[in-house]
Scaffold this motif. Structure first.
Motif, PDB file in Angstrom:
ATOM      1  N   THR A  78       0.844  -1.184   0.000  1.00  0.00           N
ATOM      2  CA  THR A  78       0.000   0.000   0.000  1.00  0.00           C
ATOM      3  C   THR A  78       0.886   1.242   0.000  1.00  0.00           C
ATOM      4  O   THR A  78       1.954   1.256   0.613  1.00  0.00           O
ATOM      5  CB  THR A  78      -0.935   0.055   1.222  1.00  0.00           C
ATOM      6  OG1 THR A  78      -0.141   0.080   2.412  1.00  0.00           O
ATOM      7  CG2 THR A  78      -1.873  -1.125   1.258  1.00  0.00           C
ATOM      8  N   ALA A  79       0.420   2.259  -0.705  1.00  0.00           N
ATOM      9  CA  ALA A  79       1.142   3.527  -0.746  1.00  0.00           C
ATOM     10  C   ALA A  79       0.141   4.661  -0.526  1.00  0.00           C
ATOM     11  O   ALA A  79      -0.856   4.746  -1.235  1.00  0.00           O
ATOM     12  CB  ALA A  79       1.846   3.707  -2.087  1.00  0.00           C
ATOM     13  N   VAL A  80       0.409   5.475   0.463  1.00  0.00           N
ATOM     14  CA  VAL A  80      -0.392   6.665   0.737  1.00  0.00           C
ATOM     15  C   VAL A  80       0.541   7.853   0.570  1.00  0.00           C
ATOM     16  O   VAL A  80       1.475   8.036   1.349  1.00  0.00           O
ATOM     17  CB  VAL A  80      -0.998   6.633   2.156  1.00  0.00           C
ATOM     18  CG1 VAL A  80      -1.773   7.911   2.426  1.00  0.00           C
ATOM     19  CG2 VAL A  80      -1.882   5.407   2.342  1.00  0.00           C
ATOM     20  N   CYS A  81       0.297   8.620  -0.489  1.00  0.00           N
ATOM     21  CA  CYS A  81       1.153   9.764  -0.825  1.00  0.00           C
ATOM     22  C   CYS A  81       0.314  11.032  -0.723  1.00  0.00           C
ATOM     23  O   CYS A  81      -0.635  11.190  -1.487  1.00  0.00           O
ATOM     24  CB  CYS A  81       1.717   9.620  -2.229  1.00  0.00           C
ATOM     25  SG  CYS A  81       2.575   8.058  -2.510  1.00  0.00           S
ATOM     26  N   SER A  82       0.663  11.917   0.183  1.00  0.00           N
ATOM     27  CA  SER A  82      -0.159  13.103   0.409  1.00  0.00           C
ATOM     28  C   SER A  82      -0.166  14.055  -0.779  1.00  0.00           C
ATOM     29  O   SER A  82      -1.096  14.837  -0.932  1.00  0.00           O
ATOM     30  CB  SER A  82       0.288  13.844   1.673  1.00  0.00           C
ATOM     31  OG  SER A  82       1.615  14.290   1.536  1.00  0.00           O
ATOM     32  N   GLU A  83       0.847  13.980  -1.648  1.00  0.00           N
ATOM     33  CA  GLU A  83       0.900  14.881  -2.795  1.00  0.00           C
ATOM     34  C   GLU A  83       0.904  14.144  -4.133  1.00  0.00           C
ATOM     35  O   GLU A  83       0.071  14.406  -4.982  1.00  0.00           O
ATOM     36  CB  GLU A  83       2.125  15.795  -2.709  1.00  0.00           C
ATOM     37  CG  GLU A  83       2.163  16.866  -3.787  1.00  0.00           C
ATOM     38  CD  GLU A  83       0.945  17.781  -3.806  1.00  0.00           C
ATOM     39  OE1 GLU A  83       0.507  18.156  -4.910  1.00  0.00           O
ATOM     40  OE2 GLU A  83       0.408  18.119  -2.740  1.00  0.00           O
ATOM     41  N   LEU A  84       1.862  13.224  -4.349  1.00  0.00           N
ATOM     42  CA  LEU A  84       2.044  12.672  -5.694  1.00  0.00           C
ATOM     43  C   LEU A  84       2.628  11.270  -5.664  1.00  0.00           C
ATOM     44  O   LEU A  84       3.557  10.998  -4.900  1.00  0.00           O
ATOM     45  CB  LEU A  84       2.985  13.588  -6.493  1.00  0.00           C
ATOM     46  CG  LEU A  84       3.415  13.150  -7.888  1.00  0.00           C
ATOM     47  CD1 LEU A  84       2.230  13.086  -8.848  1.00  0.00           C
ATOM     48  CD2 LEU A  84       4.492  14.090  -8.430  1.00  0.00           C
ATOM     49  N   ASP A  96      -2.511  -1.164  -3.425  1.00  0.00           N
ATOM     50  CA  ASP A  96      -3.442  -0.048  -3.317  1.00  0.00           C
ATOM     51  C   ASP A  96      -2.687   1.266  -3.169  1.00  0.00           C
ATOM     52  O   ASP A  96      -1.749   1.367  -2.381  1.00  0.00           O
ATOM     53  CB  ASP A  96      -4.363  -0.252  -2.115  1.00  0.00           C
ATOM     54  CG  ASP A  96      -5.166  -1.535  -2.224  1.00  0.00           C
ATOM     55  OD1 ASP A  96      -5.614  -1.845  -3.341  1.00  0.00           O
ATOM     56  OD2 ASP A  96      -5.333  -2.224  -1.202  1.00  0.00           O
ATOM     57  N   VAL A  97      -3.130   2.260  -3.934  1.00  0.00           N
ATOM     58  CA  VAL A  97      -2.521   3.586  -3.908  1.00  0.00           C
ATOM     59  C   VAL A  97      -3.590   4.598  -3.516  1.00  0.00           C
ATOM     60  O   VAL A  97      -4.685   4.600  -4.065  1.00  0.00           O
ATOM     61  CB  VAL A  97      -1.951   3.963  -5.300  1.00  0.00           C
ATOM     62  CG1 VAL A  97      -1.442   5.397  -5.297  1.00  0.00           C
ATOM     63  CG2 VAL A  97      -0.857   2.994  -5.715  1.00  0.00           C
ATOM     64  N   GLU A  98      -3.246   5.453  -2.562  1.00  0.00           N
ATOM     65  CA  GLU A  98      -4.090   6.585  -2.195  1.00  0.00           C
ATOM     66  C   GLU A  98      -3.224   7.826  -2.293  1.00  0.00           C
ATOM     67  O   GLU A  98      -2.161   7.901  -1.662  1.00  0.00           O
ATOM     68  CB  GLU A  98      -4.634   6.427  -0.773  1.00  0.00           C
ATOM     69  CG  GLU A  98      -5.612   7.512  -0.384  1.00  0.00           C
ATOM     70  CD  GLU A  98      -6.278   7.271   0.967  1.00  0.00           C
ATOM     71  OE1 GLU A  98      -6.935   8.198   1.451  1.00  0.00           O
ATOM     72  OE2 GLU A  98      -6.136   6.171   1.522  1.00  0.00           O
ATOM     73  N   THR A  99      -3.654   8.787  -3.105  1.00  0.00           N
ATOM     74  CA  THR A  99      -2.831   9.961  -3.355  1.00  0.00           C
ATOM     75  C   THR A  99      -3.684  11.124  -3.840  1.00  0.00           C
ATOM     76  O   THR A  99      -4.803  10.927  -4.312  1.00  0.00           O
ATOM     77  CB  THR A  99      -1.726   9.641  -4.390  1.00  0.00           C
ATOM     78  OG1 THR A  99      -0.861  10.770  -4.516  1.00  0.00           O
ATOM     79  CG2 THR A  99      -2.308   9.283  -5.742  1.00  0.00           C
ATOM     80  N   LYS A 100      -3.135  12.301  -3.735  1.00  0.00           N
ATOM     81  CA  LYS A 100      -3.805  13.501  -4.259  1.00  0.00           C
ATOM     82  C   LYS A 100      -3.655  13.556  -5.782  1.00  0.00           C
ATOM     83  O   LYS A 100      -4.584  13.885  -6.499  1.00  0.00           O
ATOM     84  CB  LYS A 100      -3.196  14.745  -3.615  1.00  0.00           C
ATOM     85  CG  LYS A 100      -3.820  16.047  -4.048  1.00  0.00           C
ATOM     86  CD  LYS A 100      -3.162  17.200  -3.299  1.00  0.00           C
ATOM     87  CE  LYS A 100      -3.664  18.537  -3.796  1.00  0.00           C
ATOM     88  NZ  LYS A 100      -2.943  19.640  -3.152  1.00  0.00           N
ATOM     89  N   LYS A 115      -7.115   5.425  -5.186  1.00  0.00           N
ATOM     90  CA  LYS A 115      -8.069   6.326  -4.556  1.00  0.00           C
ATOM     91  C   LYS A 115      -7.422   7.701  -4.549  1.00  0.00           C
ATOM     92  O   LYS A 115      -6.335   7.872  -3.992  1.00  0.00           O
ATOM     93  CB  LYS A 115      -8.389   5.888  -3.129  1.00  0.00           C
ATOM     94  CG  LYS A 115      -9.361   6.808  -2.422  1.00  0.00           C
ATOM     95  CD  LYS A 115      -9.661   6.337  -1.020  1.00  0.00           C
ATOM     96  CE  LYS A 115     -10.621   7.292  -0.338  1.00  0.00           C
ATOM     97  NZ  LYS A 115     -10.872   6.886   1.052  1.00  0.00           N
ATOM     98  N   MET A 116      -8.088   8.643  -5.207  1.00  0.00           N
ATOM     99  CA  MET A 116      -7.544  10.002  -5.249  1.00  0.00           C
ATOM    100  C   MET A 116      -8.338  10.877  -4.291  1.00  0.00           C
ATOM    101  O   MET A 116      -9.565  10.947  -4.365  1.00  0.00           O
ATOM    102  CB  MET A 116      -7.583  10.549  -6.670  1.00  0.00           C
ATOM    103  CG  MET A 116      -6.674   9.777  -7.616  1.00  0.00           C
ATOM    104  SD  MET A 116      -6.598  10.444  -9.260  1.00  0.00           S
ATOM    105  CE  MET A 116      -5.768  11.996  -8.962  1.00  0.00           C
ATOM    106  N   ALA A 117      -7.611  11.513  -3.374  1.00  0.00           N
ATOM    107  CA  ALA A 117      -8.239  12.334  -2.356  1.00  0.00           C
ATOM    108  C   ALA A 117      -7.255  13.400  -1.899  1.00  0.00           C
ATOM    109  O   ALA A 117      -6.054  13.250  -2.068  1.00  0.00           O
ATOM    110  CB  ALA A 117      -8.656  11.470  -1.166  1.00  0.00           C
TER     111      ALA A 117
END
Length: 120
Positions: A78-84, A96-100, A115-117
């Protein structure tokens, strides 16, 4: 750092504080506010407020939380990137990727969910 190509990884080495070198295997947890580059194999968790670079010869398995991730090599988890989250054409990620923001370069592979947020 915006010039990502297969042939050239142009990153100022002076800004990279930590490198997991080629032929190195690391298991565990890393928490940092500095740039981290993986040229070897990393298994575990990374919690960073900065940039994570997984080079073309680098492999990652686990959970990443960071500001920005540049993927030239292979990642799984899993990767959660607050910007990119930015994929080079050689980048392969399973999970799973969650990023802006996300950039998928032609030739890159993503097998999972996005998931883009707006993350904070």
């Amino acid at each position: 750092m915006d010039n990502m190509t297969n042939e050239n990884i142009s990153i100022d080495s002076e800004i990279i504080e930590t490198i997991i070198g080629a032929n190195t295997k690391f298991k565990g947890q890393v928490k940092t506010d500095k740039v981290l580059r993986i040229d070897g194999e990393f298994e575990g968790t990374i919690d960073s407020t900065s940039l994570i670079i997984i080079s073309e010869i680098g492999k990652f398995k686990g959970d990443i939380k960071c500001h920005t991730c540049q993927l030239f090599g292979h990642g799984e988890g899993t990767a959660v990137c607050s910007e990119l989250f930015k994929f080079a054409s050689t980048g392969v990620f399973t999970g799973d990727v969650e990023t802006k923001n996300i950039v998928l370069t032609e030739g890159s592979l993503l097998d999972g969910t996005i998931k883009m947020a707006h993350l904070r």
